[in-house]
Design an enzyme around this catalytic site. Structure first.
Site, PDB file in Angstrom:
ATOM      1  CB  SER A   1      50.438  40.895  42.064  1.00 43.33           C
ATOM      2  OG  SER A   1      50.780  42.054  41.823  1.00 43.33           O
TER       3      SER A   1
ATOM      4  CE1 TYR B   1      45.820  43.911  42.966  1.00 41.97           C
ATOM      5  CE2 TYR B   1      48.179  44.114  42.677  1.00 41.97           C
ATOM      6  CZ  TYR B   1      46.225  43.617  42.649  1.00 41.97           C
ATOM      7  OH  TYR B   1      46.955  42.170  41.867  1.00 41.97           O
TER       8      TYR B   1
END
Length: 252
Positions: A144, A157
């Site tokens: 990400s 995350y």
């Protein structure tokens, strides 16, 4: 890439679905995994068939590492029966969920879910599948943009995605002797149902992301599907151990 086989985790929706369809359009047969949405998975399989490639959808909970040995044996049996092969060419570790919570408020349960799904799962699933990945194959891990830039609410995350980026370099180094290329693709904000669909459905958030992106818009699933197909294609044959961000220039 016609005649190749790709295994994509989380292929029933979002980025995994887009990757599956773009690979199928180039003649790649697709084995997709899904967690619980059988109808969505079958719909993707039907789309792949419509593109002239073969598809197989298998249930898998990537956060449940104890199930990987059984899944690997299921795949080992299915390959010759469905595809006339003993191995696969590509593995795309894509499956995931989003958990939004500040560092101060992240619970241990949230942390454990994310580490099991985004770090432990891909680590041990790839390990389990190594005998079924052809020499000269490719592994693509999905990270990400949040591993590069920091937005409040994604500490846990992004920590997992940072781990995946380090793991990718070690995999590339250790699997290079088999000719296996390993890279990590880091999407920016994409309009999908990920994280409750906030980027897609929240107009203010969408505008904020677009205003901080060099190309002036939020990403679409096909932006990532096309990137996956490009990295797995022949143009990526001399690329390994690299982090490739597909964010349209977010927060440059």
């Amino acid at each position: 890439m016609k005649g190749k086989i790709a295994l994509i985790t989380g292929a029933s929706r979002g980025l995994g679905r887009s990757a599956a369809l773009h690979l199928a359009a180039e003649g790649v047969d697709v084995i997709g995994t899904y967690h619980s949405k059988v109808a969505e998975a079958q719909a993707v399989a039907d789309e792949i068939d419509g593109l002239g490639a073969r598809a197989l959808m298998l249930q898998l909970d990537v956060s449940a590492s104890a199930s990987f040995a059984g899944f690997t044996e299921q795949l080992r049996a299915a390959l010759p029966e469905r595809f006339g092969r003993q191995d696969i060419d590509f593995l795309v570790n894509n499956a995931g969920v989003g958990e939004h919570a500040s560092f101060a408020e992240t619970s241990e349960a949230q942390f454990d879910l994310l580490v099991n799904l985004h770090l432990k799962g891909p680590f041990f699933l790839t390990q389990s599948l190594l005998p079924l990945i052809a020499d000269g194959g490719r592994i693509l891990n999905v990270s990400s943009g949040l591993a590069r830039f920091a937005l409040p609410g994604y500490a846990a995350y992004a920590t997992m995605k940072g781990g995946i980026e380090v793991l990718t370099r070690y995999q590339a180094r250790e699997l290079g002797a088999r000719g296996i290329r390993v890279n990590v693709l880091a999407p920016g904000a994409i309009e999908t149902d990920f994280g409750g669909g906030a980027v897609r459905d929240n107009a203010d958030l969408n505008a904020f992301v677009a205003s901080n992106t060099a190309l002036g818009r939020v990403g679409q699933p096909d932006d990532i599907g096309l990137a996956v197909a490009a990295l797995l294609g022949e143009g990526g044959r001399w690329i390994t151990g690299q982090r490739i961000e597909a964010s349209g220039g977010m927060f440059l």
